[in-house]
Design a protein around this motif. Structure first.
Motif, mmCIF file in Angstrom:
data_model
loop_
_atom_site.group_PDB
_atom_site.id
_atom_site.type_symbol
_atom_site.label_atom_id
_atom_site.label_comp_id
_atom_site.label_asym_id
_atom_site.label_seq_id
_atom_site.Cartn_x
_atom_site.Cartn_y
_atom_site.Cartn_z
ATOM 1 N N SER A 188 3.249 -39.697 -8.081
ATOM 2 C CA SER A 188 3.966 -38.970 -7.047
ATOM 3 C C SER A 188 3.084 -37.820 -6.550
ATOM 4 O O SER A 188 1.876 -37.981 -6.383
ATOM 5 N N SER A 189 3.670 -36.651 -6.340
ATOM 6 C CA SER A 189 2.942 -35.473 -5.862
ATOM 7 C C SER A 189 3.836 -34.258 -6.025
ATOM 8 O O SER A 189 5.068 -34.379 -6.022
ATOM 9 N N ILE A 190 3.220 -33.079 -6.130
ATOM 10 C CA ILE A 190 4.039 -31.864 -6.140
ATOM 11 C C ILE A 190 4.859 -31.751 -4.858
ATOM 12 O O ILE A 190 5.949 -31.193 -4.856
ATOM 13 N N TRP A 191 4.347 -32.344 -3.766
ATOM 14 C CA TRP A 191 5.084 -32.253 -2.501
ATOM 15 C C TRP A 191 6.315 -33.162 -2.515
ATOM 16 O O TRP A 191 7.221 -32.985 -1.715
ATOM 17 N N GLY A 192 6.365 -34.101 -3.433
ATOM 18 C CA GLY A 192 7.588 -34.873 -3.630
ATOM 19 C C GLY A 192 8.658 -34.049 -4.306
ATOM 20 O O GLY A 192 9.855 -34.349 -4.194
ATOM 21 N N GLN A 241 -7.372 -22.567 -3.513
ATOM 22 C CA GLN A 241 -7.624 -22.200 -4.907
ATOM 23 C C GLN A 241 -7.013 -20.850 -5.252
ATOM 24 O O GLN A 241 -6.609 -20.618 -6.396
ATOM 25 N N GLN A 242 -6.907 -19.967 -4.258
ATOM 26 C CA GLN A 242 -6.287 -18.670 -4.490
ATOM 27 C C GLN A 242 -4.788 -18.813 -4.792
ATOM 28 O O GLN A 242 -4.178 -17.923 -5.397
ATOM 29 N N GLU A 243 -4.191 -19.931 -4.372
ATOM 30 C CA GLU A 243 -2.766 -20.165 -4.605
ATOM 31 C C GLU A 243 -2.497 -20.868 -5.936
ATOM 32 O O GLU A 243 -1.353 -21.037 -6.332
ATOM 33 N N ILE A 244 -3.568 -21.289 -6.606
ATOM 34 C CA ILE A 244 -3.433 -22.002 -7.878
ATOM 35 C C ILE A 244 -3.744 -21.023 -9.015
ATOM 36 O O ILE A 244 -4.856 -20.490 -9.077
ATOM 37 N N PRO A 245 -2.785 -20.744 -9.902
ATOM 38 C CA PRO A 245 -3.033 -19.776 -10.974
ATOM 39 C C PRO A 245 -4.287 -20.066 -11.798
ATOM 40 O O PRO A 245 -4.962 -19.133 -12.248
ATOM 41 N N MET A 246 -4.639 -21.360 -11.995
ATOM 42 C CA MET A 246 -5.849 -21.683 -12.748
ATOM 43 C C MET A 246 -7.114 -21.599 -11.894
ATOM 44 O O MET A 246 -8.226 -21.835 -12.381
ATOM 45 N N MET A 247 -6.940 -21.280 -10.606
ATOM 46 C CA MET A 247 -8.041 -20.958 -9.698
ATOM 47 C C MET A 247 -9.025 -22.098 -9.472
ATOM 48 O O MET A 247 -10.207 -21.885 -9.206
ATOM 49 N N ASP A 269 -0.325 -29.366 -12.057
ATOM 50 C CA ASP A 269 -0.758 -28.653 -10.864
ATOM 51 C C ASP A 269 -1.461 -27.326 -11.127
ATOM 52 O O ASP A 269 -1.626 -26.512 -10.216
ATOM 53 N N GLY A 270 -1.871 -27.066 -12.379
ATOM 54 C CA GLY A 270 -2.562 -25.829 -12.670
ATOM 55 C C GLY A 270 -1.691 -24.591 -12.522
ATOM 56 O O GLY A 270 -2.189 -23.481 -12.364
ATOM 57 N N GLY A 271 -0.353 -24.798 -12.584
ATOM 58 C CA GLY A 271 0.582 -23.681 -12.476
ATOM 59 C C GLY A 271 0.956 -23.314 -11.058
ATOM 60 O O GLY A 271 1.567 -22.271 -10.810
ATOM 61 N N MET A 272 0.627 -24.174 -10.098
ATOM 62 C CA MET A 272 0.812 -23.856 -8.678
ATOM 63 C C MET A 272 2.274 -23.636 -8.319
ATOM 64 O O MET A 272 2.614 -22.813 -7.465
ATOM 65 N N LEU A 273 3.185 -24.411 -8.940
ATOM 66 C CA LEU A 273 4.609 -24.291 -8.603
ATOM 67 C C LEU A 273 5.397 -23.740 -9.785
ATOM 68 O O LEU A 273 5.097 -24.066 -10.922
#
Length: 246
Positions: A141-145, A205-211, A242-246
């Protein structure tokens, strides 16, 4: 993790996440059928990489958006291998742009490949899994799902459909000892995301906590875990990576 003797079908295996999953399965002893639609060069490269690992793979070129083609592919797998233990529904496309600029043709193409392709493969594989009271299905799937993405409305809708489909089918097939899960990747460093400029990559990348962007291997290792005995009580889940993105 030992998956020796297992037979897996991976759709969209010519590159990206599909290739990474196919390689990881091969490392763990699985015989891998590499499905792809048109990228002969990429598919052959995936196959060569599997051979270098000492694994077994074979190519199957077909359009998973066509039901009869999926039926022929899975029936052929049963004739050759006698079973299908693992189905990885990975094939997918994306179209970026405003919803108002999307056409009915765009909608049909995205839904036919991203969602109907999942239906086609699952529907044709499930009877063989039920006969053996055993099987694993993993839908990419995807985080956008999960939350939707601006300028990717159709893509988000197709992945949201996969999430609901996964949860429902998992409940239906659990009594037959068939597990169905989905993986929802964040931004993974694959060809699909090569469209971003260096500046855009930095902003994302700035929006992803794991950068950083994720790697195909991050998804592949989870997929292999979900195929094995270590996850035998996990079904109906949408696992976000997702590296903590959501």
């Amino acid at each position: 993790m030992d998956l020796g003797g297992k037979v897996a079908l991976v759709t969209g295996a010519s590159r990206g996440i599909g290739r990474s999953i196919a390689l990881e399965l091969a490392k763990n002893g699985t015989s891998v059928i590499l499905n792809y639609r048109k990228d002969d060069e990429g598919a052959n490269e995936t196959l060569e990489l599997i051979k270098k690992l000492g694994g077994y793979g074979t190519l199957y070129k077909t359009d998973i958006s066509d039901y009869s083609s999926c039926k022929n592919m899975i029936d052929d797998i049963i004739k050759k291998f006698g079973k299908i233990d693992i189905l990885i529904n990975n094939a997918g496309i994306s179209k970026i742009g405003l919803f108002m600029d999307m056409s009915e043709e765009d909608f049909n193409e995205i839904m036919n490949i991203n969602f109907k392709g999942v239906f086609n493969c699952c529907h044709n594989a499930v009877k063989y899994m039920i006969e053996r009271k055993s099987g694993v299905m993993i839908n990419i799937s995807s985080i956008w799902g999960n939350v939707g993405a601006s300028c990717e409305v159709l893509y988000s809708a197709s992945k949201g459909a996969i999430n609901s489909f996964t949860r429902a089918l998992a409940k239906e097939l659990a009594p037959s000892n068939i597990r169905v899960n989905a993986i929802a990747p964040g931004v993974i460093d694959t060809d699909m995301n090569k469209c971003f400029s260096n500046e855009e990559r930095e902003e994302i990348q700035q929006e992803i906590p794991m950068m950083r962007f994720g790697e195909g291997e991050d998804i592949a290792k989870l997929a292999v875990f979900l195929c094995g005995e270590g996850s035998k009580y996990i079904t109906g889940q949408i696992v976000t990576v997702d590296g903590g993105m959501l």
